[in-house]
Design an enzyme around this catalytic site. Structure first.
Site, short mmCIF file in Angstrom:
data_model
loop_
_atom_site.label_atom_id
_atom_site.label_comp_id
_atom_site.label_asym_id
_atom_site.label_seq_id
_atom_site.Cartn_x
_atom_site.Cartn_y
_atom_site.Cartn_z
N ASP A 120 0.65 -1.31 -0.23
CA ASP A 120 -0.65 -0.12 0.34
C ASP A 120 1.02 0.77 -0.08
O ASP A 120 0.78 2.50 0.78
CB ASP A 120 -1.07 -0.13 0.83
CG ASP A 120 -1.85 -1.30 1.67
OD1 ASP A 120 -2.12 -1.35 -0.20
OD2 ASP A 120 -1.90 -1.59 2.63
N LYS A 151 2.34 2.40 -5.27
CA LYS A 151 3.00 1.46 -6.61
C LYS A 151 2.70 2.11 -7.65
O LYS A 151 3.13 1.75 -8.90
CB LYS A 151 3.61 0.08 -5.53
CG LYS A 151 4.36 -0.11 -4.87
CD LYS A 151 4.20 -1.70 -4.92
CE LYS A 151 3.00 -2.55 -4.88
NZ LYS A 151 2.42 -2.44 -3.15
N GLY A 160 -4.77 -4.39 -4.87
CA GLY A 160 -4.64 -3.17 -5.22
C GLY A 160 -4.25 -1.98 -5.49
O GLY A 160 -3.51 -1.95 -4.52
N HIS A 161 -3.67 -1.24 -6.47
CA HIS A 161 -3.02 -0.21 -6.98
C HIS A 161 -4.39 0.84 -7.64
O HIS A 161 -4.72 0.56 -8.60
CB HIS A 161 -1.76 -0.58 -7.75
CG HIS A 161 -1.57 -1.80 -7.82
ND1 HIS A 161 -0.54 -2.43 -8.88
CD2 HIS A 161 -1.19 -2.13 -6.55
CE1 HIS A 161 0.49 -2.82 -8.16
NE2 HIS A 161 0.36 -2.94 -7.21
N GLN A 172 1.88 -5.70 -2.84
CA GLN A 172 2.24 -6.27 -1.74
C GLN A 172 3.96 -5.26 -1.15
O GLN A 172 3.96 -4.65 -1.90
CB GLN A 172 1.97 -7.40 -0.53
CG GLN A 172 0.90 -7.80 -0.87
CD GLN A 172 0.13 -9.04 -2.80
OE1 GLN A 172 1.09 -9.22 -2.53
NE2 GLN A 172 -1.12 -9.20 -2.59
#
Length: 428
Positions: free
Chosen positions: A13, A16, A40-41, A224
């Site tokens: 988180d 990225k 999740g990005h 991650q």
């Protein structure tokens, strides 16, 4: 030619997605190399926000080839849903996405086992998303996983599915008192997924070899972060894959000559989601301030993130285990209003002073962070485009982080948008 791995250097988180999106402009190919749709990005272009879980952030740039590598575990429904989500936004996916034929598939029994395992752990839960990621990786290592190429061979898929259901239905019914899963239901559902995904399936390792031989720039996108890596992280409170630089090679199907640089993404403070050790966690008003100012809620789960001061012990560990050649600091602007900012420079366990991150859970449960205080700048840094335009105290803070990390800070992000960033040193 310059090939770059972008990875999380804390507990994930770190932002990225934005950095991958930004640097994809100079890449020809963008590869996601591990994890699943538990990641999740979030990318914000102008006022439009896009949240991605499986497809690399490079998909937001027309003409870039995006690859989901063999190190990723794929839930076919989640992937098809994400493709539909992007197409509804007017983003072209067909012709810009390839999925490794060697990628393992998340099956319904993986999700059932994941949720059941977590619920039965009680207070000792790991904090998984319950999406079947861990059980799928476990099957991969047990050599009973089902790959995308297996799905496309009807008879082989039927054979593998029947064998696995015999085993998992026994576990579901006898251990968890859950109803057995039906072969025909799964078989028919996944055959339809295979039909829809067939156009994207390819030998992506070969594609990358050809791209590298042709001198194209490849960007490897991790999910991650280092402290969630199954080998290097805060085990057992980790994810089930190799988030570090080594995972970029095995998860993409390239050799060591396929990577030139490694960029570690770190927030200007620290967060983590889920259970497990977190030495600098703030359980008072400052932690809540960071959560609110940084909008620290999981892009995949919506769970509030645990927040704390920057941990240079974690940062140095990430630099070392990944051989980082550069660091990107994100969310510097979240600290704008604070009069005093702290940096953790070591841990104290009784009379022992630690400067390296310990493997021992016993020690991690007892550590007390050793802090160094610095004055805040108490003015806005949002959208700052150069180091010279930062307040003097912010420049001093970044210089101290660089000194403690023993690695150059090459990018600084001062807001969620693509243009709220400045690049000190180009790495691709």
């Amino acid at each position: 030619m310059s090939n770059l791995v972008i990875l999380g250097a804390q507990w994930g988180d770190e932002g990225k997605g934005k950095i991958v999106d930004l640097l994809s402009e100079d890449a020809d190919v963008v590869v996601r190399y591990q994890g699943g749709h538990n990641a999740g990005h979030t990318v914000k272009v102008g006022d439009v926000q896009t949240i991605l879980h499986l497809i690399p952030s490079g998909i937001l740039h027309p003409g870039k080839m995006c690859i989901i590598g063999q190190g990723v575990v794929v839930d076919p429904k989640a992937l098809l849903d994400e493709i539909a989500y992007l197409e509804e936004k007017g983003i072209q996916v067909a012709g810009q996405l390839l999925v490794s034929e060697r990628a393992n598939l998340i099956m319904p029994y993986h999700r059932a086992i994941d949720k059941s395992n977590e619920s039965h752990r009680g207070e000792k839960k790991i904090g998984t998303t319950g999406r079947g990621i861990g059980p799928c990786y476990a099957d991969k290592m047990s050599r009973i996983g089902i790959r995308l190429c297996d799905l496309l061979e009807t008879e082989l898929f039927a054979e593998r599915l029947a064998d696995n259901l015999q085993n998992f239905n026994y576990i579901l019914s006898k251990l968890y008192n859950l109803p057995e899963l039906k072969f025909n239901d799964i078989f028919n559902e996944y055959q339809e997924y295979g039909r829809q995904l067939q156009q994207y399936v390819a030998d992506t390792s070969l594609y990358l070899a050809d791209a590298l031989a042709a001198g194209k720039n490849v960007l490897y996108e991790g999910a991650q972060g280092t402290m969630l890596d199954v080998d290097n992280g805060t085990y057992p409170y980790v994810t089930s894959s190799s988030c570090c630089v080594g995972g970029s090679l095995t998860g993409s199907g390239v050799g060591i000559r396929g990577v030139d640089n490694a960029l570690g993404i770190m927030k200007a403070y620290t967060t983590r989601v889920g259970e497990g050790p977190f030495p600098t966690e703030l359980l008072e008003s400052t932690g809540e301030f960071l959560r609110k100012e940084g909008n620290e809620y999981g892009a995949t789960t919506g769970r509030p993130r645990r927040c704390g001061w920057f941990d240079a012990v974690v940062g140095r560990y990430a630099v070392r285990t990944n051989s980082l050649t550069g660091v990107c600091i994100t969310k510097l602007d979240v600290l704008d209003k604070l009069p005093v900012i702290k940096i953790c420079t070591g841990y104290r366990v009784g009379d022992e002073l630690l400067h390296e991150f310990p493997a021992s859970l016993t020690k991690l449960r007892k550590v007390e962070p050793v802090y160094e205080e610095m004055p805040g700048w108490q003015c806005s840094t949002v959208g700052t485009q150069s180091e010279a335009d930062l307040p003097a105290a912010a420049r001093t803070y970044l210089a101290r982080l660089e000194e403690l990390l023993q690695c150059p800070i090459t990018i600084v992000s001062t807001g969620p948008k693509r243009d709220q960033t400045y690049i000190k040193t180009k790495m691709i």
